[in-house]
Motif scaffolding. Sequence first.
Motif, mmCIF file in Angstrom:
data_model
loop_
_atom_site.group_PDB
_atom_site.id
_atom_site.type_symbol
_atom_site.label_atom_id
_atom_site.label_comp_id
_atom_site.label_asym_id
_atom_site.label_seq_id
_atom_site.Cartn_x
_atom_site.Cartn_y
_atom_site.Cartn_z
ATOM 1 N N ARG A 186 0.852 -1.190 0.000
ATOM 2 C CA ARG A 186 0.000 0.000 0.000
ATOM 3 C C ARG A 186 0.886 1.237 0.000
ATOM 4 N N PHE A 187 0.653 2.110 -0.974
ATOM 5 C CA PHE A 187 1.403 3.354 -1.126
ATOM 6 C C PHE A 187 0.508 4.530 -0.733
ATOM 7 N N THR A 188 0.913 5.269 0.294
ATOM 8 C CA THR A 188 0.193 6.473 0.701
ATOM 9 C C THR A 188 1.107 7.667 0.475
ATOM 10 N N PRO A 189 0.687 8.633 -0.340
ATOM 11 C CA PRO A 189 1.588 9.753 -0.652
ATOM 12 C C PRO A 189 1.865 10.614 0.571
ATOM 13 N N LYS A 190 3.092 11.058 0.676
ATOM 14 C CA LYS A 190 3.466 11.929 1.782
ATOM 15 C C LYS A 190 3.004 13.351 1.516
ATOM 16 N N ASP A 191 2.709 14.082 2.589
ATOM 17 C CA ASP A 191 2.252 15.461 2.463
ATOM 18 C C ASP A 191 3.271 16.278 1.686
ATOM 19 N N GLY A 192 2.739 17.134 0.811
ATOM 20 C CA GLY A 192 3.619 18.009 0.046
ATOM 21 C C GLY A 192 4.114 17.432 -1.258
ATOM 22 N N THR A 193 3.826 16.160 -1.523
ATOM 23 C CA THR A 193 4.217 15.555 -2.793
ATOM 24 C C THR A 193 3.096 15.752 -3.814
#
Length: 263
Positions: A186-193
Amino acid sequence: MFSTMLLMFFGMPLGGPLEESPHASKPTPPSSEASVRDVLDQAERVAASLESWTRPALYRTENDLTGDSVLRTGWISWRRTQDNVTVGLLLEWEVVDRARRKKVKDFILKGPFLWEVEHEGKLRIKRRLSTDDSATTLGALGRGPLPLPIGMSADAVLAKFTVTEGAQPDIGVLAKIQDERVRYLRFTPKDGTPAADEMDHAVVAYMADGLPRGVRVERLNGDVREGRFDPLREGQSPPLDLNQRMNPETVPREGWTVQEPVD
């Protein structure tokens, strides 16, 4: 290096109607940072020596607002020439309400540019997804048709995403995969990306060799885009015009409408 996914990605036979599985999600194995890193490292290693990769593909989109879904069948293709990577989603058939019709459409990603090619209307549209090469990385995950996780280094992935053990989805095209060797991350994007502006998360199915078996992207607006990449069956082969379709910029323009970004 193919540092992202082709944004915008089925066991049933290619071209057949989609059936959703009624069973519950498979239990998620205990999260293990080392284990997750091992999968990403293996994916990085296999891409290092990979020059071309083509598989039958099922591509499904779901509109959360209307509840409509469309299933398309075709091919996914990845190629590298020196440091230049091209990824193509070459669609052949469309299935809506179990009605199947020929509808040839291509999405070709090369560097920061995405080509959308409508063969029936003879229309080619070239869009810039990014001002750098991030369109060919996982960082472009929210802004294209289908993510294809090949060629991005493990360090680059972890810089943009929080990656954890995932579970096989119990609905959609990934629910039909019957292979216990497939791993789901599971890939959760990091804030600011860039991806954080568009997507909630993605689930990527990896085969034991590190190549992708499929991907499901759930966007912030509730829409779903998912793809499954199946093994070649006996007697099955890519379209004869695959090479030409993977190079939309070099195809003769006579009789076509071509739209390109203004620099």
